[in-house]
Design an enzyme around this catalytic site. Structure first.
Site, PDB file in Angstrom:
ATOM      1  N   HIS A  34      -4.435 -14.105   1.918  1.00  0.00           N
ATOM      2  CA  HIS A  34      -5.478 -15.115   1.714  1.00  0.00           C
ATOM      3  C   HIS A  34      -4.895 -16.513   1.574  1.00  0.00           C
ATOM      4  CE1 HIS A  34      -7.864 -11.619   1.043  1.00  0.00           C
ATOM      5  NE2 HIS A  34      -7.318 -11.334  -0.112  1.00  0.00           N
TER       6      HIS A  34
ATOM      7  N   HIS B 194     -11.150  -9.507   3.433  1.00  0.00           N
ATOM      8  CA  HIS B 194     -10.146  -8.457   3.618  1.00  0.00           C
ATOM      9  C   HIS B 194     -10.304  -7.762   4.953  1.00  0.00           C
ATOM     10  CE1 HIS B 194     -10.704  -8.949  -0.710  1.00  0.00           C
ATOM     11  NE2 HIS B 194      -9.414  -8.733  -0.782  1.00  0.00           N
TER      12      HIS B 194
END
Ligand SMILES: Nc1ncnc2c1ncn2[C@@H]1O[C@H](COP(=O)(O)OP(=O)(O)O)[C@@H](O)[C@H]1O
Ligand SMILES: Nc1ncnc2c1ncn2[C@@H]1O[C@H](COP(=O)(O)OP(=O)(O)O)[C@@H](O)[C@H]1O
Ligand SMILES: [Mg+2]
Ligand SMILES: [Mg+2]
Ligand SMILES: [Mg+2]
Ligand SMILES: [Mg+2]
Lengths: 330, 212, 330, 212
Positions: C56, C216
Site C-alpha cells: 500500500h 488488497h
C-alpha cells in the site's frame, strides 16, 4: 485502453482543470495550457519556464511554485508545446530580470522553444537544454542525447538560485552545471498507452524488457530478457558511471524515478540496489530522491539519475521548495 | 497558373489524406518515435482547414499559405509543427503578393519551404526525415519543368520522387529526430514525416496539376 | 509478472532496505520490519503506531516522521503484521505518554493488533480502527466496513495532535473524529499482481471495471461496464455523499487517491470531476490531496475520500508534517 | 494414545498438504479475498516444521502444540495467523503436561481450539469461515468417540465432516473476514480457511489414527 478519462482529446485540458481546483496557490491559463505561480511575475526575480509534452506528470506543472518553476507549458500528450504557449508563459513570469527556458533535448521541444524565444521581444531569454540520457550515443551528426531525469533536478536547483535573486546568467550557469554533472538511464517493463492512440505503443513479451528508453513510449536501445532488480540496476548504473566521473568530496544525488505505473515498493527496492552499486563504486550518496517524478503515462519501469554535487548544488537542492510534487523547508 | 482556390484545394486534400492515414502515420511513429505523428498532423491540418478563408475571388496565395503555416506552428507542436509550419511560412514569403503562381514560381516556393525546413531542423540527406521525401520532390519538380514538362506531369514526377524518397528511408539509420535515439534499431522502418510529405506532394499532384 | 524485484519472497525486506538507505532521518528495524522515526521515543509525546500488509506504499512507512507516525509495521504483501512486530514498534516509540494504534478494519489487522496490545505490558495502548469504506454494507452480523483512504488522514491529523503534546485520550478522540467524519469509495481498472502469486489476482475484461474495491486486490462489490471519468466520479462520490452529511461551515478535505498504477494526469482529471460533483452538492472544499497515497501494488484505479472538517481538524491538517510522502510547513 | 511424535507427524503432514495445495488455497482466496491464504499458511507451516524439536523420547504434546501456535502467530499474520495460532495455543493449554493423549483428550483439545477461534474471531455457524469446517469436525469426532468408535475411525468421520463443512461454505454468504466485503458476490465460492481446515483434519486422520 483503460484510463480514468473522458474523451481522449480532452485529457490535458481536463487534467489542468483538476490542477487548478486542487492547487489554489497556482494559476492556470487554460487558453494556453500554462500553469503559473500564483504570485508571478515576481519583480526582480529571474523567471523559470519549462514545458514539454504532457504525460510526464508531475513534470512540469507539478514543479511550479516557490523555489522551482514560475510557469510550465503543457503540450498535448508527448508533443512539445507550441510557441504561443511558451510566449504566454514567458510573458506571465517576466519580472524584469529575464526568463530562463529549461528545455529537454528533443527536436520538437528545442524548435518550439527556439521559435518562442525569437517571438519574445522585450524579454531577455536564456535557454538551457538538458541532455542527460546515456542510452543515446552522442555524436556530431545526430541530435544528441535526450533530456530526461536530470530535468527535475535542474528545475529544482536553478529554481533555488533564482529564488536567491541571482541574475539570469548565473541562474543559467547553475542549470547548465547541473545538466553537465547529471546522467540518466531508463528501462521499461511495459509500454504506455497514449490516450489518443488507444492501444499500447509497443508490444513487449512477458519475459522481455526495453533498455535505454526515453519518456515518450519510444522503444529503447535494446530489448533484453527480463532480469531481477539487482541486474536491472547494474544495466542502468554501469553506463552512467562509465560516462562521467562521479567521485569527489561532494557526493552525489541518487534519484530513482518511476515511469508512472510502477509502485513505490518497487522503486525503493531498486533504490536499495542502486545504493549498493554506488557504494561499491566508491561514490558516496549525499542526497536521494525516490518516486514518480518524470513519467511516461502508465508505463511500468524506472530510470536512474545520478548528479554529482558540489557545495553550491547541495545547498540549492536543500533550499526550501513548495510545489505540488516537491516540497520541503517551507 | 495556380491561384488561391487551387492552393486551398491542395491543403484540403492534404488534410483529408492525413485524416485517412492518421493511424498509419501514428503506427509508423510508434515503431521509431512516440506514436503521435498522425495525431499531430491531423490536429494541425484540421485546424488549417478550419482557419482557411472561404474561397473568394480576391483571395491571395501568400496570405493563405501564411495562415496555414501559422496555424500549424500554433496547433501541432512536436517536431512536425515547426517544420511543416516553417515550410508553409517560407512558401508564403516566396510567393509574396502574387495572385497567381506560374509553375516555376510554385517550384521555387517549394524549394524555399525545403530550405526553411533545413534551417529549422538542420537535416541532411539520409538522416531519415521528411527531408528525404521533400528534397527529391523539389529536385524532380524543377527537373521536369526545366525539361519542359507541363505542371500536371511535373507534379506527378515530383510525387513519384517523394514516394521513392519515402521508401528509401526504410533502410536508413536515423540521425535526426526521435528515431535517432534508437540507433541501429531505427533501420528497417519507414520514416513517418517522409510519409506525410509524400501525401502532401501527392495531394499537390491531384489538385494543382490542372492549373497548368 | 513484470516487476522490479528479485525473489518475490524478499520484496518487503529489500524495499525496507531501500527506505532505510533513502531516508537517513528514519530508522529501520529489519528484524521486525518496522520503520521508526529517527528521534523516537520522544519523551512525553504520545507515540503513533500503524501498520498493515505491505503493498500500500507510501502507507504506512512513508508516513513516519515529524507530525505523523512514530512507527509503521510492514507485514508481508497484503498480510497484516504479526504481533511481535507491533510490540516491537510500540516499545520503540513509547515515550511514557502511551501509544495509539491506528488499525485498518480488516479481521487480520484487528486481531494481530489486539494480540499485540495484550502483550504490551507497561505501555498504555489505545486503539483506533478506521472503517470508512462505503462500498461495504455495515451490519450487526458482519465485520463492518474496511479501513481505506481515511487512514492517511487519521495518521496525519492524529499525528499533529500528538505533536502538540496532547494526552493519549485526546489524540485517540481526534483520530476517531476523523474516522467518523470520513467516507471513501474505490474502483479498479485492472487487477494488481501479488509478487508471491505471480499473476493478476483477478481477470478484468477490457470493457469492464470493478466498483467498490478495497486495497488488497479483492474484487469489488460490483463489476460494471467501463465508463468515462465523469461517470466513475459519480459512482464514487454519490454513495459517499449519501452516507454522511458533509455540508457545514468547515468544508471538506477532498482526497483523490491512486491505486498505484494510475498516473497523476488521470488523478487530476478525476479530481476535476470530483470537485464539480461536490460543488453541485453544495459541499465546499477547504483542502485537497491528489496522488498515490494508499495503493494496491500496481493496480490501476482510484479511490475518493471525503472528510468533513471543523476548525480543529483543519488546523491539525495544516500543521507541519515531514515524512517521505507527506511534507509541508517544515 | 497420541504422543508428541504422532503430533509432530500430524503437523508435518499438514505442512505438506498446505505446500501441495498452496496454489489452490491462494486461488480460492483470490476469488473472495486477497489471494494470500496459501502463501500465508505455507509460510507459517514451513516455519512450524522448522521450529519443531527433533523427535525425542521426552518430547511433550503441550510444548509442541504451543511452539506450533506461537510460530504461527509470529509468522503468518493476516486473519489466519491469529486464528490458527490460537487454535494450537488453546490445544496446548487443554492438554497441559500430559505426555500421551487419550482420544477423548485429543477431542477435547480440538474443541478448546475451536473455542479459541471463536473467542478471537467471533465467527458463527454459516458465516463462511474456517469455523464451518472445524465445528462439524469437532462434533463428528466427539459423536464417533461417544459411539465407541476407535480413533482411526473417529478421525476419518471427523475428516469427512470437515470436508462436508468445507463444501457447505460454497453457497454461503460471507459475514466474517474479507469475503464479507463482497456481499452477494461471495456466494458460490468455497472458503479458503475452511479448505485448509479440511486439510488439517485429513492430515490428522492419516497420521494420528494408528495411535488408537
Ligand atoms: N531535424 C529534423 N529535420 C527534419 N525533419 C525532422 C527532424 N526531426 C524530426 N523530423 C521529422 O519529424 C517526424 C516526426 O514528427 P512528429 O512525430 O510529429 O514529432 P515528434 O517527433 O516531436 O513526436 C519524423 O518522422 C521526421 O520526419
Ligand atoms: N472472524 C473469523 N473467524 C474465523 N475465521 C475467519 C475469520 N475471518 C477470516 N477467517 C478465515 O480466514 C481465512 C482467510 O485467511 P487469510 O487469507 O490467510 O487471511 P486474510 O483474510 O487476512 O488475508 C478465511 O477464508 C476464513 O476462513
Ligand atoms: Mg511527439
Ligand atoms: Mg512523434
Ligand atoms: Mg491477507
Ligand atoms: Mg487472504
Amino acid at each position: 485502453m483503460k484510463k480514468l478519462i473522458n474523451a481522449p482529446a480532452d485529457v490535458v485540458t481536463e487534467s489542468l482543470l483538476g490542477v487548478e481546483a486542487a492547487h489554489p496557490e497556482l494559476r492556470v491559463d487554460h487558453q494556453h495550457k500554462v500553469v503559473v505561480r500564483g504570485d508571478a511575475p515576481r519583480q526582480g526575480k529571474v523567471g523559470l519556464v519549462s514545458g514539454g509534452g504532457s504525460g510526464h506528470e508531475p513534470l512540469h506543472g507539478g514543479f511550479v511554485g516557490v523555489g522551482m518553476l514560475d510557469a510550465a507549458c503543457a503540450g498535448e500528450v508527448f508533443t512539445s508545446p507550441v510557441p504561443d504557449q511558451i510566449v504566454a508563459a514567458t510573458q506571465a513570469v517576466d519580472g524584469g530580470a529575464g526568463v530562463l527556458h529549461i528545455v529537454k533535448n528533443y527536436t520538437g521541444d528545442v524548435m518550439n522553444f527556439e521559435m518562442a524565444a525569437e517571438l519574445c521581444e522585450g524579454t531577455e531569454v536564456a535557454t538551457v537544454v538538458t541532455n542527460d540520457d546515456v542510452a543515446v550515443q552522442d555524436s556530431l551528426y545526430t541530435v544528441g542525447r535526450r533530456g530526461v531525469g536530470v530535468t527535475v533536478l535542474v528545475e529544482k536547483i536553478a529554481g533555488a538560485a533564482a529564488e536567491e535573486g541571482r541574475p539570469l546568467a548565473e541562474v543559467a550557469a547553475v542549470a547548465r552545471r547541473v545538466n553537465d554533472n547529471g546522467r540518466s538511464m531508463g528501462m521499461a517493463l511495459t509500454s504506455c498507452t497514449v490516450p489518443a492512440a488507444g492501444h499500447p505503443t509497443f508490444d513487449l513479451p512477458d519475459d522481455e524488457m526495453e533498455l535505454g528508453i526515453g519518456i515518450h513510449g519510444e522503444p529503447g536501445r535494446q530489448r533484453v530478457p527480463l532480469a531481477p532488480a539487482a541486474q536491472i540496476a547494474e544495466l542502468l548504473v554501469d553506463p552512467i558511471l562509465d560516462d562521467h566521473d562521479f567521485r569527489g568530496n561532494g557526493g552525489v544525488l541518487a534519484f530513482v524515478n518511476g515511469m508512472g505505473g510502477t509502485p513505490l515498493i518497487e522503486l525503493y527496492l531498486m533504490y536499495n540496489e542502486v545504493s549498493h552499486l554506488l557504494a561499491k563504486a566508491g561514490v558516496p550518496v549525499a542526497r536521494s530522491l525516490v518516486g514518480n517524478y518524470i513519467t511516461s503515462l502508465d508505463m511500468a519501469g524506472c530510470s536512474v539519475t545520478i548528479l554529482k554535487l558540489d557545495d553550491e548544488l547541495l545547498r540549492l537542492w536543500d533550499a526550501p521548495v513548495s510545489t505540488p510534487a516537491l516540497r520541503w523547508g517551507v | 497558373m495556380i491561384d488561391a482556390a487551387a492552393l486551398r484545394r491542395w491543403l484540403v486534400a492534404f488534410a483529408e489524406e492525413v485524416a485517412d492515414n492518421r493511424d498509419l502515420l501514428t503506427s509508423l511513429d510508434a515503431a521509431i518515435g512516440d506514436a503521435d505523428h498522425g495525431i499531430n498532423m491531423d490536429r494541425g491540418m484540421t485546424a488549417v482547414v478550419a482557419a482557411l478563408p472561404e474561397p473568394s475571388a480576391d483571395a491571395q496565395p501568400g496570405p493563405l499559405l501564411k495562415t496555414a503555416g501559422m496555424t500549424l506552428v500554433s496547433t501541432v507542436g512536436g517536431a512536425s509543427g515547426p517544420l511543416y509550419g516553417t515550410l508553409f511560412l517560407r512558401m508564403a514569403q516566396a510567393v509574396g503578393d502574387s495572385t497567381e503562381l506560374a509553375p516555376d514560381t510554385w517550384a521555387k516556393a517549394l524549394r524555399a519551404g525545403l530550405e526553411g525546413v533545413v534551417a529549422r531542423g538542420r537535416a541532411e540527406a539520409g538522416d531519415k526525415t521528411m527531408y528525404d521525401a521533400l528534397a527529391p520532390a523539389c529536385d524532380a519538380l524543377e527537373d521536369a519543368l526545366a525539361d519542359g514538362a507541363g505542371l500536371a506531369d511535373a507534379l506527378a514526377r515530383a510525387s513519384a520522387a517523394a514516394d521513392a524518397g519515402r521508401d528509401a528511408t526504410v533502410p536508413m539509420l536515423a540521425r535526426k529526430g526521435r528515431a535517432s535515439y534508437l540507433g541501429e534499431r531505427s533501420v528497417g522502418h519507414q520514416d513517418p514525416g517522409a510519409t506525410s510529405v509524400a501525401l502532401l506532394v501527392a495531394a499537390a499532384a491531384r489538385t494543382l496539376g490542372d492549373g497548368a
